[in-house]
Design a protein around this motif. Structure first.
Motif, short mmCIF file in Angstrom:
data_model
loop_
_atom_site.label_atom_id
_atom_site.label_comp_id
_atom_site.label_asym_id
_atom_site.label_seq_id
_atom_site.Cartn_x
_atom_site.Cartn_y
_atom_site.Cartn_z
N PRO A 119 0.81 -1.22 0.00
CA PRO A 119 0.00 0.00 0.00
C PRO A 119 0.84 1.27 0.00
O PRO A 119 0.35 2.33 -0.38
CB PRO A 119 -0.81 -0.12 1.30
CG PRO A 119 -0.78 -1.57 1.65
CD PRO A 119 0.56 -2.06 1.18
N ARG A 120 2.10 1.18 0.42
CA ARG A 120 2.95 2.38 0.47
C ARG A 120 3.27 2.90 -0.92
O ARG A 120 3.45 4.09 -1.12
CB ARG A 120 4.25 2.04 1.21
CG ARG A 120 4.07 1.59 2.64
CD ARG A 120 5.30 0.94 3.20
NE ARG A 120 5.63 -0.31 2.52
CZ ARG A 120 6.57 -1.16 2.90
NH1 ARG A 120 7.31 -0.87 3.97
NH2 ARG A 120 6.81 -2.27 2.22
N THR A 121 3.39 1.99 -1.88
CA THR A 121 3.83 2.35 -3.23
C THR A 121 2.80 2.05 -4.32
O THR A 121 3.04 2.33 -5.48
CB THR A 121 5.12 1.61 -3.57
OG1 THR A 121 4.88 0.20 -3.53
CG2 THR A 121 6.23 1.96 -2.59
N ARG A 122 1.67 1.44 -3.93
CA ARG A 122 0.65 1.00 -4.89
C ARG A 122 1.25 0.04 -5.93
O ARG A 122 0.93 0.10 -7.11
CB ARG A 122 0.00 2.19 -5.59
CG ARG A 122 -0.94 3.02 -4.72
CD ARG A 122 -1.80 3.93 -5.58
NE ARG A 122 -2.81 4.63 -4.79
CZ ARG A 122 -2.88 5.94 -4.63
NH1 ARG A 122 -1.97 6.71 -5.20
NH2 ARG A 122 -3.83 6.49 -3.92
N ARG A 123 2.08 -0.86 -5.47
CA ARG A 123 2.62 -1.89 -6.35
C ARG A 123 2.15 -3.25 -5.86
O ARG A 123 1.90 -3.45 -4.66
CB ARG A 123 4.15 -1.85 -6.36
CG ARG A 123 4.74 -0.60 -6.99
CD ARG A 123 6.25 -0.58 -6.83
NE ARG A 123 6.89 -1.71 -7.48
CZ ARG A 123 8.13 -2.12 -7.20
NH1 ARG A 123 8.86 -1.49 -6.29
NH2 ARG A 123 8.65 -3.15 -7.85
N ARG A 124 2.04 -4.20 -6.78
CA ARG A 124 1.63 -5.56 -6.41
C ARG A 124 2.27 -6.58 -7.34
O ARG A 124 2.58 -6.28 -8.50
CB ARG A 124 0.11 -5.70 -6.44
CG ARG A 124 -0.52 -5.25 -7.73
CD ARG A 124 -2.03 -5.33 -7.71
NE ARG A 124 -2.63 -4.48 -8.72
CZ ARG A 124 -3.89 -4.56 -9.12
NH1 ARG A 124 -4.70 -5.46 -8.59
NH2 ARG A 124 -4.37 -3.75 -10.04
N MET A 125 2.42 -7.77 -6.82
CA MET A 125 3.06 -8.86 -7.57
C MET A 125 2.37 -10.16 -7.21
O MET A 125 2.07 -10.42 -6.03
CB MET A 125 4.54 -8.92 -7.22
CG MET A 125 5.27 -10.14 -7.75
SD MET A 125 6.94 -10.23 -7.08
CE MET A 125 7.31 -11.96 -7.42
N ARG A 126 2.11 -10.98 -8.21
CA ARG A 126 1.47 -12.27 -7.98
C ARG A 126 2.43 -13.40 -8.35
O ARG A 126 3.16 -13.31 -9.34
CB ARG A 126 0.18 -12.37 -8.81
CG ARG A 126 -0.92 -11.50 -8.23
CD ARG A 126 -1.92 -11.05 -9.24
NE ARG A 126 -2.86 -12.06 -9.67
CZ ARG A 126 -3.85 -11.83 -10.54
NH1 ARG A 126 -3.98 -10.60 -11.06
NH2 ARG A 126 -4.67 -12.78 -10.89
N LEU A 127 2.40 -14.44 -7.54
CA LEU A 127 3.22 -15.62 -7.79
C LEU A 127 2.39 -16.84 -7.40
O LEU A 127 1.95 -16.97 -6.26
CB LEU A 127 4.52 -15.56 -6.98
CG LEU A 127 5.53 -16.69 -7.22
CD1 LEU A 127 6.96 -16.18 -7.04
CD2 LEU A 127 5.28 -17.88 -6.27
N ASN A 128 2.17 -17.72 -8.36
CA ASN A 128 1.39 -18.93 -8.16
C ASN A 128 2.27 -20.15 -8.35
O ASN A 128 3.17 -20.15 -9.20
CB ASN A 128 0.22 -18.99 -9.15
CG ASN A 128 -0.66 -17.75 -9.09
OD1 ASN A 128 -0.76 -17.11 -8.05
ND2 ASN A 128 -1.30 -17.42 -10.20
#
Length: 300
Positions: free
Chosen positions: A107-116
Motif C-alpha cells: 500500500p505504500r507504493t501501490r505496487r503488487r506482484m502475484r506468484l502462483n
C-alpha cells in the motif's frame, strides 16, 4: 507455457479482448527477476490462497518483518513463519503439493506482484516453486502507511455460515479485498479495490461487486468459469482485523457490457490476531469509479 485455460479464454472471447489478452499475457513468466525479488524482500504482508482439506477455498494473510518472504533463486520463494492459530489454511500450508496463489501488495507504493505455484514445507515455514509470476498495474489500489504492530489480540473471535450485522457493516465499508480462485492449472490470489460501498451486501449470505476494467487477462473470472469456488479476505487496515469468507461465485454479464460477480457465503471466520500490522487511513486511488449505490449522484 500455456498462459490461459479454457475458462479465461472463454471470458476473453465473450468480452472481445482475446488479442489484447494474448499480448498482455506475455508478462506472465515462471522466473523471479531481480526487481521482483527486491520487491518481495521489502514486504510485511503476503496473501495466500489455497483450498483446505474439505476443498473449501480461502484467502489468508501472513505478516512478518521485511525479509520474511524472499526469493531463493529465480524459480522459488521461501516464507518464514506461518499463519496465526485458527486460520483455515494452517494445515494446507503445511502440506506438500498444495497449489497456492500468492499476492504481495504494497500500500505504500501501490505496487503488487502475484506468484502462483506448488508449496513444499520447509524448516520454519514453507517454500513455493513458482509456475506463474507477474506484476499488475496500480489501478484501484489505495495508498496507506504502516503504523504499528499490535502485540495482543484474541485470535479467532467468530466462526459462522453467514455475516453478522457488524460484519455486514465492515464489508460495506471496505475499499479493498482479496480473492482466491482455482482451476486445473493452479490457484490464484488477486486484489479488488474501489471506494467504500463497491461491495454490496445483498443478504447475510450473498455479496456482489462490479468487475472493473483491468488487465484483460481475466484470470479470476476465467477460474470462476471453470470452478465456482472462491475465498475472500477483507482486511480492516486500521485495526488489523481480518474477515475471511469461503463460498461460491459466478459472473453476471449485463447487456451494456458491464460485469459483476455474485458470491454466496458458505463459511466465515473473523479474527483479531496478535502481531497484526495496523495501517493509516487510505488515500484513495484516482482510478476508483463511484460505487454502485452512488452512481448518478452529483456528489462524490
Amino acid at each position: 507455457m500455456d498462459r490461459y485455460h479454457q475458462g479465461s479464454l472463454a471470458v476473453q472471447e465473450r468480452v472481445g479482448v482475446r488479442e489484447l489478452a494474448e499480448h498482455v499475457g506475455r508478462s506472465i513468466g515462471a522466473g523471479i527477476k531481480d526487481v521482483a525479488a527486491d520487491f518481495l524482500a521489502r514486504q510485511p504482508h503476503l496473501v495466500v490462497g489455497a483450498a483446505d482439506a474439505a476443498g473449501r477455498l480461502w484467502a489468508s494473510l501472513l505478516t512478518g518483518p521485511p525479509g520474511f518472504v524472499r526469493a531463493t533463486g529465480t524459480d522459488r520463494i521461501a516464507v518464514t513463519g506461518g499463519l496465526p492459530a485458527g486460520d483455515p489454511l494452517t494445515a494446507a500450508l503445511a502440506t506438500a503439493g498444495t497449489r497456492v496463489g500468492t499476492i504481495a501488495l504494497d500500500p505504500r507504493t501501490r505496487r503488487r506482484m502475484r506468484l502462483n505455484g506448488t508449496l513444499e514445507p520447509a524448516p520454519g515455514g514453507f517454500e513455493v516453486a513458482a509456475e506463474q509470476v507477474f506484476a499488475n498495474c496500480p489501478k484501484y489500489l489505495q495508498k496507506r502507511q504502516p503504523l504499528d504492530l499490535a502485540a495482543e489480540g484474541p485470535g479467532v473471535v467468530r466462526r459462522g455460515d453467514a455475516l453478522t450485522a457488524g460484519q455486514q457493516r465492515a464489508v460495506r465499508a471496505a475499499d479493498t479485498f482479496f480473492v482466491a480462485t482455482t482451476a486445473e492449472d493452479g490457484t490464484d490470489a488477486s486484489h479488488r479495490g474501489g471506494l467504500p460501498g463497491f461491495v454490496e451486501v445483498l443478504s447475510p449470505t450473498e455479496l456482489s461487486w462490479p468487475d472493473y476494467p483491468g488487465n484483460s487477462m481475466f484470470l479470476t473470472l476465467g477460474n470462476l468459469a471453470a470452478d465456482p469456488r472462491a475465498g475472500l479476505l477483507f482486511p480492516h487496515w486500521e485495526t488489523g482485523a481480518v474477515l475471511q469468507l469461503s463460498g461460491r461465485a459466478r459472473t453476471e454479464f449485463a447487456a451494456d457490457g458491464s460485469r459483476s460477480v455474485r458470491f454466496r457465503i458458505e463459511s466465515a471466520v473473523e479474527a483479531l490476531h496478535p502481531g497484526r500490522l495496523r495501517w493509516s487511513a487510505p488515500e484513495y486511488s484516482p482510478a476508483n469509479p463511484a460505487p454502485p449505490s452512488h452512481r448518478g449522484s452529483t456528489t462524490r
